[in-house]
Design a protein around this motif. Structure first.
Motif, mmCIF file in Angstrom:
data_model
loop_
_atom_site.group_PDB
_atom_site.id
_atom_site.type_symbol
_atom_site.label_atom_id
_atom_site.label_comp_id
_atom_site.label_asym_id
_atom_site.label_seq_id
_atom_site.Cartn_x
_atom_site.Cartn_y
_atom_site.Cartn_z
ATOM 1 N N SER A 108 0.845 -1.187 0.000
ATOM 2 C CA SER A 108 0.000 0.000 0.000
ATOM 3 C C SER A 108 0.886 1.244 0.000
ATOM 4 O O SER A 108 1.879 1.316 0.719
ATOM 5 C CB SER A 108 -0.905 0.009 1.233
ATOM 6 O OG SER A 108 -1.757 1.142 1.235
ATOM 7 N N ARG A 109 0.501 2.228 -0.807
ATOM 8 C CA ARG A 109 1.274 3.458 -0.943
ATOM 9 C C ARG A 109 0.495 4.636 -0.378
ATOM 10 O O ARG A 109 -0.728 4.692 -0.461
ATOM 11 C CB ARG A 109 1.569 3.738 -2.418
ATOM 12 C CG ARG A 109 2.244 2.597 -3.154
ATOM 13 C CD ARG A 109 3.724 2.736 -3.124
ATOM 14 N NE ARG A 109 4.376 1.667 -3.875
ATOM 15 C CZ ARG A 109 5.601 1.743 -4.353
ATOM 16 N NH1 ARG A 109 6.314 2.844 -4.197
ATOM 17 N NH2 ARG A 109 6.127 0.722 -5.003
ATOM 18 N N ASN A 110 1.226 5.600 0.151
ATOM 19 C CA ASN A 110 0.623 6.851 0.615
ATOM 20 C C ASN A 110 0.479 7.820 -0.550
ATOM 21 O O ASN A 110 1.343 7.892 -1.416
ATOM 22 C CB ASN A 110 1.479 7.495 1.700
ATOM 23 C CG ASN A 110 1.558 6.643 2.952
ATOM 24 O OD1 ASN A 110 2.312 5.679 3.007
ATOM 25 N ND2 ASN A 110 0.782 6.987 3.957
ATOM 26 N N LEU A 111 -0.622 8.554 -0.554
ATOM 27 C CA LEU A 111 -0.852 9.633 -1.512
ATOM 28 C C LEU A 111 -1.079 10.901 -0.699
ATOM 29 O O LEU A 111 -2.130 11.061 -0.072
ATOM 30 C CB LEU A 111 -2.067 9.334 -2.397
ATOM 31 C CG LEU A 111 -1.987 8.068 -3.250
ATOM 32 C CD1 LEU A 111 -3.307 7.836 -3.980
ATOM 33 C CD2 LEU A 111 -0.841 8.146 -4.253
ATOM 34 N N ASP A 112 -0.085 11.769 -0.664
ATOM 35 C CA ASP A 112 -0.136 12.952 0.183
ATOM 36 C C ASP A 112 0.317 14.168 -0.616
ATOM 37 O O ASP A 112 1.513 14.374 -0.805
ATOM 38 C CB ASP A 112 0.753 12.760 1.413
ATOM 39 C CG ASP A 112 0.548 13.844 2.449
ATOM 40 O OD1 ASP A 112 0.694 15.033 2.092
ATOM 41 O OD2 ASP A 112 0.250 13.516 3.613
ATOM 42 N N PRO A 113 -0.612 14.983 -1.106
ATOM 43 C CA PRO A 113 -0.229 16.117 -1.947
ATOM 44 C C PRO A 113 0.683 17.127 -1.255
ATOM 45 O O PRO A 113 1.488 17.779 -1.920
ATOM 46 C CB PRO A 113 -1.575 16.769 -2.305
ATOM 47 C CG PRO A 113 -2.575 15.672 -2.159
ATOM 48 C CD PRO A 113 -2.076 14.841 -1.025
ATOM 49 N N PHE A 114 0.570 17.262 0.076
ATOM 50 C CA PHE A 114 1.448 18.204 0.766
ATOM 51 C C PHE A 114 2.903 17.753 0.690
ATOM 52 O O PHE A 114 3.792 18.525 0.336
ATOM 53 C CB PHE A 114 1.044 18.363 2.236
ATOM 54 C CG PHE A 114 2.009 19.224 3.016
ATOM 55 C CD1 PHE A 114 1.902 20.607 2.983
ATOM 56 C CD2 PHE A 114 3.037 18.651 3.758
ATOM 57 C CE1 PHE A 114 2.811 21.404 3.680
ATOM 58 C CE2 PHE A 114 3.944 19.438 4.450
ATOM 59 C CZ PHE A 114 3.830 20.823 4.413
ATOM 60 N N MET A 115 3.145 16.494 1.006
ATOM 61 C CA MET A 115 4.523 16.006 1.034
ATOM 62 C C MET A 115 5.058 15.713 -0.362
ATOM 63 O O MET A 115 6.240 15.928 -0.646
ATOM 64 C CB MET A 115 4.619 14.733 1.891
ATOM 65 C CG MET A 115 4.289 14.939 3.351
ATOM 66 S SD MET A 115 4.803 13.573 4.423
ATOM 67 C CE MET A 115 3.917 12.187 3.708
ATOM 68 N N MET A 116 4.193 15.205 -1.245
ATOM 69 C CA MET A 116 4.627 14.690 -2.534
ATOM 70 C C MET A 116 4.457 15.680 -3.670
ATOM 71 O O MET A 116 5.110 15.551 -4.705
ATOM 72 C CB MET A 116 3.832 13.418 -2.871
ATOM 73 C CG MET A 116 3.869 12.353 -1.809
ATOM 74 S SD MET A 116 2.576 11.086 -1.999
ATOM 75 C CE MET A 116 3.129 10.224 -3.434
ATOM 76 N N GLY A 117 3.534 16.636 -3.497
ATOM 77 C CA GLY A 117 3.131 17.477 -4.608
ATOM 78 C C GLY A 117 2.176 16.712 -5.508
ATOM 79 O O GLY A 117 2.076 15.478 -5.450
ATOM 80 N N GLU A 118 1.457 17.418 -6.358
ATOM 81 C CA GLU A 118 0.484 16.761 -7.235
ATOM 82 C C GLU A 118 1.163 15.819 -8.222
ATOM 83 O O GLU A 118 0.668 14.728 -8.504
ATOM 84 C CB GLU A 118 -0.349 17.812 -7.960
ATOM 85 C CG GLU A 118 -1.252 18.606 -7.019
ATOM 86 C CD GLU A 118 -2.242 19.487 -7.757
ATOM 87 O OE1 GLU A 118 -2.150 19.594 -8.995
ATOM 88 O OE2 GLU A 118 -3.127 20.061 -7.093
ATOM 89 N N ASP A 119 2.313 16.230 -8.767
ATOM 90 C CA ASP A 119 3.043 15.342 -9.672
ATOM 91 C C ASP A 119 3.469 14.067 -8.959
ATOM 92 O O ASP A 119 3.444 12.975 -9.541
ATOM 93 C CB ASP A 119 4.283 16.046 -10.230
ATOM 94 C CG ASP A 119 3.951 16.992 -11.374
ATOM 95 O OD1 ASP A 119 2.760 17.316 -11.552
ATOM 96 O OD2 ASP A 119 4.887 17.397 -12.091
ATOM 97 N N GLY A 120 3.860 14.201 -7.693
ATOM 98 C CA GLY A 120 4.270 13.035 -6.926
ATOM 99 C C GLY A 120 3.126 12.070 -6.689
ATOM 100 O O GLY A 120 3.308 10.847 -6.731
ATOM 101 N N VAL A 121 1.929 12.602 -6.443
ATOM 102 C CA VAL A 121 0.747 11.745 -6.281
ATOM 103 C C VAL A 121 0.499 10.953 -7.561
ATOM 104 O O VAL A 121 0.271 9.737 -7.532
ATOM 105 C CB VAL A 121 -0.492 12.590 -5.922
ATOM 106 C CG1 VAL A 121 -1.772 11.762 -6.024
ATOM 107 C CG2 VAL A 121 -0.352 13.169 -4.511
ATOM 108 N N LEU A 122 0.568 11.630 -8.688
ATOM 109 C CA LEU A 122 0.354 10.957 -9.975
ATOM 110 C C LEU A 122 1.446 9.935 -10.264
ATOM 111 O O LEU A 122 1.171 8.830 -10.743
ATOM 112 C CB LEU A 122 0.298 11.995 -11.098
ATOM 113 C CG LEU A 122 -0.961 12.870 -11.114
ATOM 114 C CD1 LEU A 122 -0.769 14.053 -12.056
ATOM 115 C CD2 LEU A 122 -2.176 12.062 -11.525
#
Length: 446
Positions: free
Chosen positions: A57-71
């Motif tokens: 399972s992976r984390n999706l966190d726009p604050f830490m990853m940014g939107e590009d990181g989520v994608l």
């Protein structure tokens, strides 16, 4: 795009975690390859997802990853899955400082993913649909496609709710069947510590009997990701050029899989070991994540690994630690009247307090010249701890926080020699991962 569904809640405690995990289990039981995700920085719920689905399972966190990181993370992890199931965080719209940022709704908009809303129906009937209408109208760019009503009572209760439905009812979870479905707090135990009857998978039958799984799969096929965001090629591993030992056991188990992938991307071979059971492996650097060293402190104190790590630190091996790892690298820990010696590498002692000392997101920059990592590296992450560091008066800190508390006074990243530890659970940037791997390479070439 991989069929995708987000399981969101009206608020924390509505049953979102158990229902999300049980849906993952029911879909896996059908023979589907289910890729699980968790919105936010949580380390614990993903361990249950991973055990249920047989996929990390992976984390999706726009604050830490940014939107590009989520994608990037979503695309990389979902590429061969039949369906992706994302468990939300808190209430659907709850984001950073009262905004949308970092919320489940934010992730839904990034991915173009449909949402199933979990509503705790206990003590309400028509009003439950008023709540659904409010969530639906609050932000029309968020697609709430259906509702699962949790803690429903008699058939009469169900019919009273059905009379004014605002969105398709995809499930009716009866509270008489299992009161634990009201709000399971899995934050106390990791998956490996949970008895089978306590696992979310134990509720698979209830989900199969009381939800429309076929319709959930159909809705998931309606995911429509926006395509105008530039996404990198993901975590493409390089040829191994160094070995990094990663502590992994019941004392140290809080890791973002993306962080390990990032280290591999820059040429690290990851070697897992247990500081409680094993010798230090033949590696060029060490990484200690968070976890529960205080619960395992007697075993950590008695293990010969503790003195071996100190010798490696004195020899200049790069060592990086977060939260629980920071505690382990300090001189001692005082926990509920008991005290154990730790590695004694960092000039501090640890005391367990009666209430949490910090909770929230962190933003920081490495500012100290001479620290193990280069000055100017930016870090985003999260902190949550009940312990306090009592540091020597001349202790040196590498990180200056613009958000968060850190070890003391907005400073984190206590360091000594080539060892650094902080309370921040960082989401590794490319620059951070490359610098740590390069330190390991330099150590191996001495």
């Amino acid at each position: 795009m991989t069929p995708t569904i987000i399981i969101a809640g009206t608020h924390s405690g509505c049953g979102k975690t158990t229902i999300s995990s049980a849906i993952m289990s029911a879909l896996t039981k059908r023979g589907l390859k289910v890729q699980p995700f968790k919105v936010g920085p949580d380390f614990i719920d993903p361990t249950h997802h991973t055990e249920i689905c047989g996929r990390v399972s992976r984390n999706l966190d726009p604050f830490m990853m940014g939107e590009d990181g989520v994608l990037r993370t979503f695309d990389y992890a979902s590429k061969d899955a039949d369906i992706s199931v994302i468990e939300g965080v808190m209430g659907l719209y709850d984001g950073l400082e009262g905004t949308d940022a970092g919320s489940t709704a934010h992730v839904a908009k990034i991915l173009g993913a449909p949402i199933i809303l979990i509503v705790d129906a206990k003590g309400s009937s028509r009003s439950a649909n008023a709540s659904v209408l409010g969530f639906t109208e609050f932000d029309r760019s968020v697609r709430i496609e259906g509702v699962i009503f949790n803690r429903t009572g008699s058939e009469r209760h169900r019919s009273m709710i059905s009379a004014s439905l605002q969105r398709e009812a995809l499930g009716w979870i009866p509270w008489e069947r299992e009161k634990s479905l009201n709000s399971r707090h899995l934050g106390l135990k990791m998956a490996h510590e949970t008895l089978p009857e306590e696992s979310p998978a134990a509720f698979t039958g209830i989900i199969e009997e009381n939800t429309n799984l076929e319709r959930i799969i159909e809705i998931a096929k309606g995911a429509d990701r926006r395509e105008n965001v530039n996404v990198s090629s993901g975590f493409l591993g390089a040829v191994n050029k160094t070995r990094i030992g990663v502590a992994y056991d019941s004392a140290f188990n809080f890791y973002y899989k993306d962080n390990l992938d990032m280290l591999e991307k820059y040429g690290a071979e990851i070697i897992f070991f247990s500081p409680m059971e094993d010798d230090v492996p033949a590696v060029d650097a060490l990484y200690f994540g968070g976890g529960y060293p205080e619960i395992n402190m007697e075993r950590l104190e008695k293990s010969k690994c503790r003195t071996m790590i100190k010798k490696h630190a004195d020899d200049g091996m790069p060592i990086y630690a977060e939260c629980g790892g920071l505690i382990y690298l300090s001189r001692s820990i005082d926990y509920e009247g008991r005290k154990s010696e730790m590695c004694g590498i960092l000039p501090s002692d640890t005391v367990k307090m009666n209430r949490f000392q910090a909770l929230g997101y962190v933003e920081a920059v490495y500012r100290a010249e001479g620290s193990p990592l280069p000055s100017g590296i930016s870090i985003k992450g999260h902190e949550f701890h009940y312990t306090k560091m009592i540091c020597d008066y001349d202790a040196k800190f590498a990180m200056k926080l613009s958000r968060g508390k850190g070890i003391e006074d907005g400073r984190d990243g206590l360091y000594s020699g080539n060892t650094i530890g902080g309370y921040t659970h960082a989401y590794f940037s490319d620059r951070f991962a490359e610098a740590f791997v390069n330190n390991a390479v330099k150590y191996s070439e001495r």
